[in-house]
Design an enzyme around this catalytic site. Structure first.
Site, PDB file in Angstrom:
ATOM      1  N   CYS A 399       0.742  -1.109  -0.017  1.00 23.69           N
ATOM      2  CA  CYS A 399      -0.048  -0.027   0.053  1.00 23.69           C
ATOM      3  C   CYS A 399       1.035   1.287  -0.017  1.00 23.69           C
ATOM      4  O   CYS A 399       0.361   2.175   0.223  1.00 23.69           O
ATOM      5  CB  CYS A 399      -0.942  -0.043   1.291  1.00 23.69           C
ATOM      6  SG  CYS A 399      -0.014  -0.144   2.646  1.00 23.69           S
ATOM      7  N   LYS A 402       1.460   3.799   3.100  1.00 24.87           N
ATOM      8  CA  LYS A 402       0.835   5.002   3.466  1.00 24.87           C
ATOM      9  C   LYS A 402       0.531   5.323   4.909  1.00 24.87           C
ATOM     10  O   LYS A 402      -0.035   4.503   5.746  1.00 24.87           O
ATOM     11  CB  LYS A 402      -0.598   5.184   2.489  1.00 24.87           C
ATOM     12  CG  LYS A 402      -0.307   5.740   1.046  1.00 24.87           C
ATOM     13  CD  LYS A 402      -1.385   5.812   0.215  1.00 24.87           C
ATOM     14  CE  LYS A 402      -1.057   6.416  -0.956  1.00 24.87           C
ATOM     15  NZ  LYS A 402      -2.230   6.685  -1.750  1.00 24.87           N
TER      16      LYS A 402
END
Length: 718
Positions: A399, A402
Site C-alpha cells: 500500500c 501510506k
C-alpha cells in the site's frame, strides 16, 4: 544491530534443486553485505523426483512445484522472472529479454536441461519434450484430463522414458479402456540398469500395457504420430521425448568452457571463470563425470553454498564436491509401486513406493516448511509505546506504506488556502491544475517503498502507480522527475541499481508519452522510488465531482494486491499469485485512459482501496452507488488469503474512513484492501460497451455497479 552496506552481487541463474537448497541455507545463514538475486522463467520450479507420480495422477501440480518466491523471501533475495539468454563475462552482466542487464560479481548456473530433439524432423512442431518439466507438466495435464481415445508415444527407453510410459499408461486408464502407450528407442531398452532391475522393469511395463519398441529408429514426428525409418507409422495423439539431454543453447555462446554444450566445472563447481559456478544437470563434472540425475544436484548444494560465500567474502580455499560412485535409484512403475536398484539388488512393490514417496515429500517439506527466524531483540531500555507502534507484523509495502486517511486529512487541513491564481487544487484528487501560459497542466507526485526486491519491477510499478493520477484526470503525461533512495551500498552496486531503475522507469514513462527530465538520489535504510509528474489537458480535466445518476461504474483491473503482498511478506502467499499480482501492477493503463476520456468522474484505485476511492467520487459528486460485489474482479489468491485473516496494515484505517460500511465476507473486506498501481475507476454511461473495448485490449475490466441515489457517499453492496 547495524546493517552493513551492500558490496557484492550474487546472481543465481535458474531455480534448480541445488539453487533451491542454497536459498534455504542462505536464509538461515546470510552473508552480510551480499545482495542475492534469483533469475528463473517462472515463480515455481517442478521437482523431478515427483514428476512420474504427477503424470500418473498420484500428485497434484501444487505437490510438484517448489515455490521459489517464498524461498527467495526467506533468503532475503530478489526474484527476477525471465529466461536468461546470454552472459557477458567482460562486462559481468547477465542478459534477459525485455529488461536491463543484471550485473554480478559472482554467479551460479542451475538451469537444468531440455529433452527436446532439435535434429528430429517435426519434433518441435508436434511433440512435447519431457524437460523442462514445467511446460511438459502443463501440456500433459491438459491431455490427461481430455476425453475420447488416447494414444501416446514416448521416445527414449532409458529410466526416465520408462517411468513416464508406465505413469501415462496408468493415468489414461480412466480416460479410455483402449488407451495405448508406446515406448520407442533406436537401441536396446533400459541398458543403463543392472540386468535384474531391467528384467523387473520390463515386466512392470508389460503389466501396465506399454508396448516396447526396441532398435526402432524414428525418422520424424507428424501430426499423426511417429514415422519410423522403416516407413511404419506409430499413431499417437501425444508425443514426448525423454531420450538424451540437451543444454541451453546460450551456454555454448557464453565464453565459458563447455563439454558437449554443458558448463565444464572443477570439483569446486567453478567453471573456467572462477567467479561463475554451475550445478545440476547443466554442469559437466570434468574429473568425475556422472549421469544426469537430481541426486547429484541435491548433494552439490552444501558445497555450492559454502563456496559461493567464500568467493564473495574472498576468504579461504574452496571445498571440493566428491560424488558417490553408486546411488540408489527408485523407479516409479505407474501404479503406487516402485523398483529400487542398487548394489545389484532390485526389490519392487508398494513398500518401495512408500519409501520413495516419503523421501520425495520430505525433500519438498524441507523447501516449504521454512524455519521462522527470530527477529533481533528490541533495545532495552526504550521509549514507551515502541512495541505498539511496531505492531505484530511487518509494515506492508503493497500500500506504499501510506499514512492513514484520517492522519493525512488532518495534516492537509492545516495548510493555508493557495493564493496563486494559476494554481487550482482539486478537492479529493491527488493532482493539482496549473495554468502555464494559457495551457492546462496537472501535476502530481507519488512514491513507494520497495515491496519487491527487484529494482526493475519496482521501478515499473512505481511509474504506473504515479501515472495513475495523470491518466485518471484525462491528461497526457508530459514530464517526470525521479526521487530514488537506495539502501546503503557500494558505488558499483549503486550504479547498477540506478541504471536498472532509470532504464525500466524510462521505458514505462516514455511509452506513456512522458520523459524523465531529472531527479534526486540518496542513500537510506531501504529502497524507495518516487516520481513527480506533469500532464497536459486539452480540455477540462476529469475530476471526482461530476458523477451522475445512472452512470455505470467501471473498474479496469482486479483488486487484492494489498492482501497478496502482505501475505508475501509473511511467507504465506503462493508464488504464482504473487507473480500475477506484480504483473498486474506493472501493466500501463494509458490505452484504458484514452477509452475512458468521456467519463463523468474518474480516479485511480490505490492506497484507500476500492471502497475508499469510490467513496471519494460519491462524496465529491453528492451521490450514492450500488456496488455488485460478485462483479468486482479479484486477483488470484486474494479472497482465500482474506478468508485466512490476512490484512494489510492500512486496512483498519480504510474501513473506518467509510461510514456505514460493514463487510460481512472476505470478498467484501477486499473492498477496503489498499492497492498499488490499481485500476482506473470511472463513472461513465454505457459501461458495457467500454468494458468490451477494454477487454479487447487485454484489460480485465468489469462493470461493478452504478451511480444510484442522492445520498452523498453512500455505498449499497448487493
Amino acid at each position: 544491530m547495524m546493517s552493513l552496506p551492500l558490496t557484492k552481487d550474487l546472481v543465481l541463474i535458474g531455480g534448480g534443486h541445488a539453487h533451491a537448497l542454497v536459498l534455504r541455507m542462505w536464509g538461515m545463514s546470510p552473508l552480510p553485505g551480499a545482495r542475492v538475486t534469483l533469475v528463473n522463467p517462472g515463480p515455481t520450479a517442478p521437482y523431478s523426483g515427483m514428476l512420474p507420480g504427477f503424470v500418473a495422477g498420484h500428485y497434484s501440480r501444487d505437490d510438484l512445484d517448489i515455490d521459489l518466491v517464498r524461498l527467495a523471501r526467506f533468503a532475503g533475495a530478489r526474484v527476477i522472472l525471465g529466461a536468461v539468454d546470454g552472459i557477458d563475462l567482460d562486462a559481468r552482466q547477465i542478459h534477459l529479454p525485455d529488461r536491463p542487464p543484471v550485473g554480478f560479481d559472482v554467479a551460479s548456473v542451475d538451469i537444468g536441461i531440455t529433452s527436446a530433439m532439435p535434429d528430429l524432423p517435426g519434433f518441435a512442431d508436434h511433440a512435447v519434450p519431457a524437460k523442462p518439466l514445467g511446460p511438459f507438466a502443463q501440456r500433459w495435464a491438459a491431455f490427461r484430463d481430455g476425453t475420447g481415445p488416447a494414444s501416446v508415444a514416448v521416445i527414449g527407453s532409458g529410466v526416465a522414458g520408462a517411468e513416464l510410459a508406465a505413469a501415462m499408461a496408468h493415468a489414461l486408464r480412466d480416460r479410455s479402456r483402449d488407451a495405448q502407450v508406446h515406448l520407442v528407442d533406436r537401441s536396446t531398452a533400459l541398458a543403463a540398469l543392472r540386468p535384474r532391475a531391467a528384467r523387473r522393469l520390463r515386466r512392470a511395463l508389460a503389466a501396465q500395457g506399454v508396448t516396447l519398441h526396441e532398435n526402432t529408429p524414428v525418422a520424424g514426428v507428424t501430426p499423426e504420430g511417429l514415422r519410423l525409418e522403416n516407413g511404419d507409422i506409430i499413431a499417437a495423439h501425444f508425443v514426448t521425448g525423454a531420450a538424451g539431454a540437451w543444454p541451453a543453447p546460450w551456454l555454448a555462446q557464453s565464453g565459458l568452457a563447455t563439454q558437449d554444450g554443458f558448463i565444464a566445472v572443477a570439483p569446486t563447481l567453478q567453471s573456467s571463470d572462477p567467479g561463475i559456478f554451475a550445478a545440476g544437470d547443466c554442469a559437466h563434472m570434468t574429473r568425475t563425470p556422472r549421469p544426469k540425475a537430481g541426486v547429484f544436484a541435491v548433494r552439490q548444494a552444501p558445497v555450492l553454498f559454502e563456496n559461493l560465500r567464500r568467493r564473495l567474502a574472498e576468504d579461504g580455499a574452496l571445498r571440493s564436491y566428491h560424488p558417490q560412485k553408486d546411488y540408489l535409484k527408485l523407479i516409479s512403475l505407474g501404479e503406487k509401486s516402485a523398483l529400487a536398484d542398487r548394489f545389484g539388488l532390485a526389490p519392487s512393490g508398494s513398500l518401495m513406493w512408500r519409501w520413495k514417496d516419503r523421501i520425495d515429500r520430505k525433500f519438498m517439506r524441507k523447501l516449504a516448511d521454512l524455519p521462522e527466524m527470530a527477529p533481533p531483540p528490541l533495545p532495552v531500555p526504550r521509549a514507551a509505546g515502541t512495541s505498539d507502534a511496531l505492531g505484530d507484523k511487518p509494515m506492508c509495502g503493497g500500500c506504499g506504506a501510506k499514512v492513514g486517511r484520517a492522519a493525512l486529512g488532518a495534516a492537509l487541513s492545516r495548510l493555508p488556502a493557495p493564493v496563486r491564481a494559476d494554481v487550482t487544487p482539486l478537492p479529493g484528487d491527488d493532482a493539482a491544475l496549473l495554468l502555464t501560459g494559457g495551457a492546462r497542466q496537472v501535476m502530481t507526485t507519488d512514491h513507494l517503498r520497495a515491496f519487491t526486491a527487484d529494482p526493475v519491477l519496482m521501478a515499473r510499478i512505481t511509474a504506473v502507480h504515479a501515472l495513475g493520477d495523470i491518466w485518471a484526470m484525462g491528461a497526457q503525461p508530459q514530464a517526470a522527475t525521479a526521487s530514488i533512495t537506495l539502501p546503503r551500498m557500494s558505488e558499483a552496486l549503486a550504479e547498477r541499481s540506478l541504471s536498472e531503475i532509470l532504464i525500466a522507469a524510462g521505458e514505462i514513462l516514455r511509452g506513456a508519452g512522458a520523459e524523465i527530465v531529472g531527479g534526486h538520489s540518496s542513500m537510506g535504510d531501504e529502497l524507495t522510488i518516487g516520481f513527480t509528474l506533469t500532464g497536459l489537458c486539452d480540455r477540462a480535466p476529469i475530476t471526482l465531482s461530476r458523477a451522475r445518476e445512472g452512470d455505470d461504474l467501471i473498474l479496469t483491473r482486479p483488486i487484492g494486491s494489498g492482501v497478496i503482498m502482505a501475505a508475501e511478506m509473511q511467507g504465506r502467499a503462493r508464488g504464482a499469485d504473487v507473480a500475477q499480482a506484480l504483473a498486474s501492477m506493472s501493466r500501463p493503463q494509458g490505452d484504458a485512459a484514452k477509452l475512458l476520456r468521456d467519463a463523468h468522474a474518474m480516479t485511480d484505485v490505490t492506497g484507500f482501496g476500492l471502497a475508499g476511492h469510490l467513496h471519494g467520487i460519491l462524496t465529491a459528486s453528492g451521490v450514492g452507488a450500488r456496488l455488485v460485489l460478485d462483479a468486482v474482479p479479484l486477483l488470484a489468491g486474494a479472497e482465500a488469503l482474506a478468508a485466512q485473516g490476512v490484512r494489510s496494515t492500512l486496512y483498519p484505517q480504510n474501513l473506518a474512513a467509510i461510514p456505514g460500511l460493514a463487510p460481512d465476507s472476505p470478498r467484501a473486506e477486499l473492498l477496503c484492501d489498499p492497492q498499488t498501481a490499481g485500476g482506473l475507476l470511472a463513472a461513465i454511461p454505457d459501461g458495457a460497451t467500454k468494458v468490451r473495448q477494454l477487454r479487447s485490449l487485454g484489460h480485465d475490466a468489469a462493470v461493478i455497479g452504478c451511480i444510484a441515489g442522492d445520498w452523498p457517499g453512500h455505498i449499497e453492496i448487493v
